[in-house]
Write a protein that holds these residues in place. Structure first.
Motif, PDB file in Angstrom:
ATOM      1  N   LEU A 184      -3.662  -3.130  -6.200  1.00 27.56           N
ATOM      2  CA  LEU A 184      -4.310  -2.798  -4.928  1.00 27.56           C
ATOM      3  C   LEU A 184      -3.493  -3.306  -3.741  1.00 27.56           C
ATOM      4  O   LEU A 184      -3.673  -2.834  -2.611  1.00 27.56           O
ATOM      5  CB  LEU A 184      -5.726  -3.385  -4.875  1.00 27.56           C
ATOM      6  N   ALA A 185      -2.606  -4.268  -3.967  1.00 25.87           N
ATOM      7  CA  ALA A 185      -1.765  -4.787  -2.888  1.00 25.87           C
ATOM      8  C   ALA A 185      -0.829  -3.723  -2.337  1.00 25.87           C
ATOM      9  O   ALA A 185      -0.349  -3.835  -1.207  1.00 25.87           O
ATOM     10  CB  ALA A 185      -0.956  -5.988  -3.389  1.00 25.87           C
ATOM     11  N   GLY A 186      -0.569  -2.681  -3.122  1.00 28.97           N
ATOM     12  CA  GLY A 186       0.328  -1.619  -2.667  1.00 28.97           C
ATOM     13  C   GLY A 186      -0.376  -0.467  -1.982  1.00 28.97           C
ATOM     14  O   GLY A 186       0.269   0.533  -1.647  1.00 28.97           O
ATOM     15  N   LEU A 187      -1.688  -0.577  -1.756  1.00 27.74           N
ATOM     16  CA  LEU A 187      -2.456   0.483  -1.112  1.00 27.74           C
ATOM     17  C   LEU A 187      -3.094  -0.036   0.177  1.00 27.74           C
ATOM     18  O   LEU A 187      -3.315  -1.246   0.326  1.00 27.74           O
ATOM     19  CB  LEU A 187      -3.550   0.994  -2.066  1.00 27.74           C
ATOM     20  N   ASP A 188      -3.369   0.859   1.087  1.00 26.59           N
ATOM     21  CA  ASP A 188      -4.015   0.448   2.344  1.00 26.59           C
ATOM     22  C   ASP A 188      -5.373  -0.192   2.044  1.00 26.59           C
ATOM     23  O   ASP A 188      -6.158   0.327   1.243  1.00 26.59           O
ATOM     24  CB  ASP A 188      -4.217   1.662   3.256  1.00 26.59           C
ATOM     25  N   GLY A 189      -5.662  -1.308   2.708  1.00 31.20           N
ATOM     26  CA  GLY A 189      -6.902  -2.028   2.458  1.00 31.20           C
ATOM     27  C   GLY A 189      -7.893  -1.916   3.605  1.00 31.20           C
ATOM     28  O   GLY A 189      -7.525  -2.057   4.781  1.00 31.20           O
ATOM     29  N   ILE A 190      -9.145  -1.647   3.255  1.00 26.94           N
ATOM     30  CA  ILE A 190     -10.259  -1.681   4.215  1.00 26.94           C
ATOM     31  C   ILE A 190     -11.096  -2.888   3.800  1.00 26.94           C
ATOM     32  O   ILE A 190     -11.805  -2.844   2.791  1.00 26.94           O
ATOM     33  CB  ILE A 190     -11.102  -0.391   4.153  1.00 26.94           C
ATOM     34  N   VAL A 191     -10.988  -3.980   4.533  1.00 28.35           N
ATOM     35  CA  VAL A 191     -11.567  -5.246   4.083  1.00 28.35           C
ATOM     36  C   VAL A 191     -12.706  -5.685   4.997  1.00 28.35           C
ATOM     37  O   VAL A 191     -12.805  -5.266   6.153  1.00 28.35           O
ATOM     38  CB  VAL A 191     -10.488  -6.347   3.989  1.00 28.35           C
ATOM     39  N   MET A 192     -13.539  -6.544   4.459  1.00 22.78           N
ATOM     40  CA  MET A 192     -14.729  -7.037   5.152  1.00 22.78           C
ATOM     41  C   MET A 192     -14.429  -8.360   5.858  1.00 22.78           C
ATOM     42  O   MET A 192     -13.832  -9.264   5.267  1.00 22.78           O
ATOM     43  CB  MET A 192     -15.874  -7.223   4.152  1.00 22.78           C
ATOM     44  N   ARG A 193     -14.875  -8.459   7.109  1.00 21.76           N
ATOM     45  CA  ARG A 193     -14.804  -9.741   7.803  1.00 21.76           C
ATOM     46  C   ARG A 193     -16.067 -10.523   7.487  1.00 21.76           C
ATOM     47  O   ARG A 193     -17.185 -10.049   7.700  1.00 21.76           O
ATOM     48  CB  ARG A 193     -14.670  -9.551   9.314  1.00 21.76           C
ATOM     49  N   SER A 194     -15.933 -11.721   6.985  1.00 23.11           N
ATOM     50  CA  SER A 194     -17.072 -12.535   6.593  1.00 23.11           C
ATOM     51  C   SER A 194     -17.892 -12.954   7.806  1.00 23.11           C
ATOM     52  O   SER A 194     -17.342 -13.475   8.788  1.00 23.11           O
ATOM     53  CB  SER A 194     -16.593 -13.778   5.842  1.00 23.11           C
ATOM     54  N   ALA A 195     -19.212 -12.743   7.742  1.00 17.44           N
ATOM     55  CA  ALA A 195     -20.083 -13.174   8.823  1.00 17.44           C
ATOM     56  C   ALA A 195     -20.168 -14.697   8.874  1.00 17.44           C
ATOM     57  O   ALA A 195     -20.423 -15.279   9.933  1.00 17.44           O
ATOM     58  CB  ALA A 195     -21.484 -12.579   8.632  1.00 17.44           C
ATOM     59  N   ARG A 196     -19.931 -15.346   7.747  1.00 20.84           N
ATOM     60  CA  ARG A 196     -20.054 -16.811   7.689  1.00 20.84           C
ATOM     61  C   ARG A 196     -18.805 -17.509   8.209  1.00 20.84           C
ATOM     62  O   ARG A 196     -18.896 -18.457   8.985  1.00 20.84           O
ATOM     63  CB  ARG A 196     -20.334 -17.243   6.246  1.00 20.84           C
ATOM     64  N   THR A 197     -17.613 -17.028   7.799  1.00 26.14           N
ATOM     65  CA  THR A 197     -16.372 -17.711   8.190  1.00 26.14           C
ATOM     66  C   THR A 197     -15.637 -17.027   9.328  1.00 26.14           C
ATOM     67  O   THR A 197     -14.802 -17.651   9.986  1.00 26.14           O
ATOM     68  CB  THR A 197     -15.425 -17.808   6.990  1.00 26.14           C
ATOM     69  N   GLY A 198     -15.922 -15.735   9.544  1.00 26.97           N
ATOM     70  CA  GLY A 198     -15.202 -14.986  10.561  1.00 26.97           C
ATOM     71  C   GLY A 198     -13.845 -14.485  10.093  1.00 26.97           C
ATOM     72  O   GLY A 198     -13.122 -13.835  10.857  1.00 26.97           O
ATOM     73  N   THR A 220      -5.278  -3.663   6.334  1.00 23.38           N
ATOM     74  CA  THR A 220      -4.954  -2.504   7.160  1.00 23.38           C
ATOM     75  C   THR A 220      -6.064  -2.239   8.176  1.00 23.38           C
ATOM     76  O   THR A 220      -5.805  -1.977   9.363  1.00 23.38           O
ATOM     77  CB  THR A 220      -4.764  -1.255   6.272  1.00 23.38           C
ATOM     78  N   ILE A 221      -7.309  -2.304   7.709  1.00 21.83           N
ATOM     79  CA  ILE A 221      -8.482  -2.139   8.566  1.00 21.83           C
ATOM     80  C   ILE A 221      -9.461  -3.253   8.211  1.00 21.83           C
ATOM     81  O   ILE A 221      -9.762  -3.460   7.030  1.00 21.83           O
ATOM     82  CB  ILE A 221      -9.148  -0.768   8.361  1.00 21.83           C
ATOM     83  N   VAL A 222      -9.958  -3.961   9.214  1.00 23.69           N
ATOM     84  CA  VAL A 222     -10.938  -5.022   8.999  1.00 23.69           C
ATOM     85  C   VAL A 222     -12.239  -4.631   9.693  1.00 23.69           C
ATOM     86  O   VAL A 222     -12.265  -4.371  10.898  1.00 23.69           O
ATOM     87  CB  VAL A 222     -10.438  -6.382   9.540  1.00 23.69           C
ATOM     88  N   LEU A 223     -13.337  -4.580   8.911  1.00 24.88           N
ATOM     89  CA  LEU A 223     -14.635  -4.182   9.438  1.00 24.88           C
ATOM     90  C   LEU A 223     -15.680  -5.229   9.022  1.00 24.88           C
ATOM     91  O   LEU A 223     -15.413  -6.073   8.183  1.00 24.88           O
ATOM     92  CB  LEU A 223     -15.034  -2.797   8.893  1.00 24.88           C
ATOM     93  N   ASN A 224     -16.857  -5.142   9.622  1.00 29.12           N
ATOM     94  CA  ASN A 224     -17.885  -6.147   9.304  1.00 29.12           C
ATOM     95  C   ASN A 224     -19.165  -5.536   8.772  1.00 29.12           C
ATOM     96  O   ASN A 224     -20.201  -6.195   8.768  1.00 29.12           O
ATOM     97  CB  ASN A 224     -18.203  -6.995  10.546  1.00 29.12           C
TER      98      ASN A 224
END
Length: 309
Positions: A184-198, A220-224
């Protein structure tokens, strides 16, 4: 004899030293809370709070009155709930916190049958991506994952919170499919921003044999919000890791497909949280039993599991 509303307004205001915060917990307006406290003061003939434009503080009489009330307010609320329960028909406002995606997709559809069975219950539901403090914020129940169990709160597990990797068929077209989580490191990532840690959240996945492997997704993209993450994946923007219930509809429709299907991350349990009172209000007991039975009947725990043999 003081009304319960006046006493509740005083106690919550004393706990928070704020009419506005007390109003939020009681689902009232600050003006209504202030009016209730003023009526209590007038009836008692003493000033309970010192008020200023900046802060609210208890007077000596207020501190003594709060100490005298002790746990009697909760006992009185329980007694009232017990009378309603003895009458055989749960009633009152049911205040519940739910995560938006899970609550809307899997709990909201239960409402028609629930309200048909309990027509005297009224709903005050909040859809938000945060673990609430049930007792401090005045919730009857909450459904979610990773709540801190504060004193007086119990958790009833409903289903596993398994995180899986998904992407759209369009994004995967012409690309080599990953064979394990490290790919998965070789593909674009859509990742979650933690509400607890930011900070962006990265998962370690496991398989049925217990082997663990880090994902190391590019940010690549960070969403919450999981709904936004699934939608971004459907737009062909990359691979995202989300809980099975949040992506189940898209998987069943074919809008998204699961990658490395024998791997998942374990985020604990999706649980139903409520106060561990000796006498649980009838409205809360009705909700707990109804949701638990629906999960058992629909076999949702099995459907939400991300582990495969």
């Amino acid at each position: 004899m003081e009304t319960l509303a006046n006493l509740e307004s005083f106690v919550r205001s004393a706990e928070t030293l704020s009419f506005s915060e007390a109003a939020r917990r009681l689902s009232l307006t600050p003006a209504a809370v202030s009016r209730n406290v003023a009526m209590l003061e007038r009836n008692l003939g003493v000033r309970l709070f010192q008020r200023s434009t900046r802060k609210l503080t208890l007077t000596e009489a207020g501190e003594s009155f709060l100490l005298g009330i002790g746990d009697n307010l909760e006992a009185l609320q329980a007694a009232i709930s017990g009378v309603v329960q003895a009458g055989g028909e749960p009633a009152g406002v049911l205040k519940v916190s739910l995560s938006p995606t899970f609550g809307i997709d899997h709990i909201l559809p239960l409402l028609p049958a629930f309200l048909a069975r309990y027509p005297r219950i009224r709903l005050d539901w909040r859809f938000e991506n945060r673990p609430v403090d049930l007792i401090a914020e005045g919730f009857d129940a909450a459904i979610g994952a990773a709540f801190a169990l504060s004193p007086g709160v119990v958790a009833r597990a409903l289903a596993p919170a398994h995180i899986i990797a998904v992407a759209s068929p369009a994004y995967l077209a012409g690309r080599a499919w990953p064979t394990d989580p490290s790919d998965l490191a070789g593909l674009d990532g859509i990742v979650m921003r933690s509400a607890r840690t930011g900070r962006p959240r990265h998962w370690t996945m496991r398989n049925a044999a217990g082997v663990e492997m880090a994902t190391a997704q590019p940010e690549t993209i960070v969403l919450n919000d999981p709904t936004a993450m699934c939608r971004a994946a459907q737009f062909g923007l990359g691979v995202t890791l989300v809980a099975v219930p949040d992506v189940l509809a898209a998987l069943e429709s074919g809008a998204l497909v699961r990658l490395v299907p024998h791997w998942y991350a374990d985020a604990g349990s999706i649980s139903l949280y409520y106060a561990s009172r000796t006498l649980l209000p009838a409205k809360t007991r009705a909700f707990v039993d109804f949701v638990t039975e629906a999960f058992r009947r629909e076999r949702l725990a099995e459907r939400f599991a991300g582990s495969l043999g």
